[in-house]
Design a protein around this motif. Structure first.
Motif, PDB file in Angstrom:
ATOM      1  N   ARG A 223       0.819  -1.222   0.000  1.00 19.61           N
ATOM      2  CA  ARG A 223       0.000   0.000   0.000  1.00 19.61           C
ATOM      3  C   ARG A 223       0.853   1.274   0.000  1.00 19.61           C
ATOM      4  O   ARG A 223       0.323   2.368  -0.124  1.00 19.61           O
ATOM      5  N   THR A 225       3.141   3.380  -1.939  1.00 20.74           N
ATOM      6  CA  THR A 225       3.609   3.594  -3.308  1.00 20.74           C
ATOM      7  C   THR A 225       5.050   4.065  -3.347  1.00 20.74           C
ATOM      8  O   THR A 225       5.837   3.619  -4.201  1.00 20.74           O
ATOM      9  N   HIS A 247       0.641  -6.999  -5.573  1.00 20.56           N
ATOM     10  CA  HIS A 247      -0.655  -6.308  -5.616  1.00 20.56           C
ATOM     11  C   HIS A 247      -0.702  -5.459  -6.886  1.00 20.56           C
ATOM     12  O   HIS A 247       0.327  -4.872  -7.284  1.00 20.56           O
ATOM     13  N   GLY A 249      -1.723  -2.555  -7.335  1.00 20.53           N
ATOM     14  CA  GLY A 249      -1.326  -1.186  -7.073  1.00 20.53           C
ATOM     15  C   GLY A 249       0.172  -0.951  -7.172  1.00 20.53           C
ATOM     16  O   GLY A 249       0.622   0.199  -7.240  1.00 20.53           O
TER      17      GLY A 249
END
Length: 309
Positions: A223, A225, A247, A249
């Motif tokens: 989570r 970045t 993930h 993301g």
């Protein structure tokens, strides 16, 4: 040595194979490569279902130009023989990933079983080896040259940390007590340390020596970045071909890290132009921006330009 697939593998997305909706989504995401995981991400009760989903997905989904792999279960597991029989015949499967690779005989045995499963396969199934134990790292040169179908080395950062007894529970991160040496209180400057610098370089050198792809392990803080991108920048700067992500993301930050910046590309082009001018007047080296450049710089510059194409 095998002819290694030259498609990019900058972002290698890991997907639990028993999660059919995640597998379907992975097929259309922007990752260069995907591996369907039958091992750590799948509970024992779902192992059979995971293999069924993987086989069905490889036969029915459009994977485009992606490299597609499946991570097998452990070499000594009760599942691996069925996996090899089921996967070896699939034309769309590019490779299998062998976890906790440690011994040459295990790799040659898997390669032989894959060949027996599909003797008429047009292109031999590639093997990608996960180096994730102390023994695997000690033997990495032998493993890299163990069979002509070996195409890539991956560093498994989580299991490697556990293997050496590192006091960390965060995948891909150095333990808190190891991250810095010295402090203002001690009178010595603070120096950042990286638990994975040595194993990363060891895996990278072995991969380059045998003409294989080199893939770094994931950043567990999916989570975050900025942390994801900085972790990928380290691998890219060292010379890795790509990095695992866990993930969706993490895909774009990791792709961004492996793409050379405009300034890097511009400098690489200036290096090549300067050397071409030097060659024209019979010189093998030239000064650019106060620094000497020669043919080694040309090779480095061309790699940067290739990465940006």
């Amino acid at each position: 040595m095998t002819m290694v697939d030259q498609r990019p593998a900058r972002v290698y997305l890991a997907v639990p194979a028993h999660r059919s909706e995640m597998v379907a989504k992975a097929a259309v995401l922007a990752a260069d490569a995907v591996f369907l995981d039958l091992e750590d991400a799948v509970p024992p009760s779902e192992k059979s279902a995971a293999l069924d989903v993987a086989v069905r997905s490889l036969c029915s989904l459009d994977w485009g130009k992606k490299l597609v792999a499946v991570r097998l279960n452990a070499i000594d597991s009760p599942f691996i023989e069925r996996e090899i029989r089921a996967l070896g015949v699939l034309p769309r499967l590019d490779s299998v990933i062998v976890p906790k690779a440690e011994r040459e005989s295990d790799i040659t045995g898997i390669a032989d079983q894959l060949q027996d499963a599909a003797p008429d396969r047009a292109r031999p199934m590639e093997l990608e080896l996960l180096i994730e134990t102390a023994l695997g790292l000690v033997n990495v040169d032998l493993l890299a040259g163990s069979h002509k179908s070996v195409a890539a080395l991956h560093l498994g950062v989580g299991d490697f940390a556990a293997s050496i007894g590192a006091r960390s529970s965060e995948i891909g991160a150095s333990p808190e007590g190891y991250r810095q040496m010295g402090s203002a209180q001690s009178g010595y400057p603070s120096v950042p340390l990286d638990l994975f610098a040595y194993p990363m370089m060891r895996v990278l050198v072995a991969a380059r020596a045998f003409g294989l792809r080199a893939v770094d392990g994931p950043c567990g803080a999916f989570r975050d970045t900025r942390l994801t991108e900085s972790s990928a920048l380290k691998a890219a700067a060292m010379g890795f071909d790509g990095k695992q992500v866990i993930h969706p993301g993490q895909i774009e930050p990791t792709l961004r890290a492996f793409r050379p910046s405009d300034s890097e590309l511009a400098h690489a082009r200036r290096v090549i132009a300067a050397m071409e001018e030097a060659e024209a007047i019979g010189r093998g080296a030239v000064t650019l921006d106060g620094k000497m450049i020669d043919y080694a710089n040309i090779r480095m510059a061309r790699r940067i330009i290739n990465l940006g194409s």
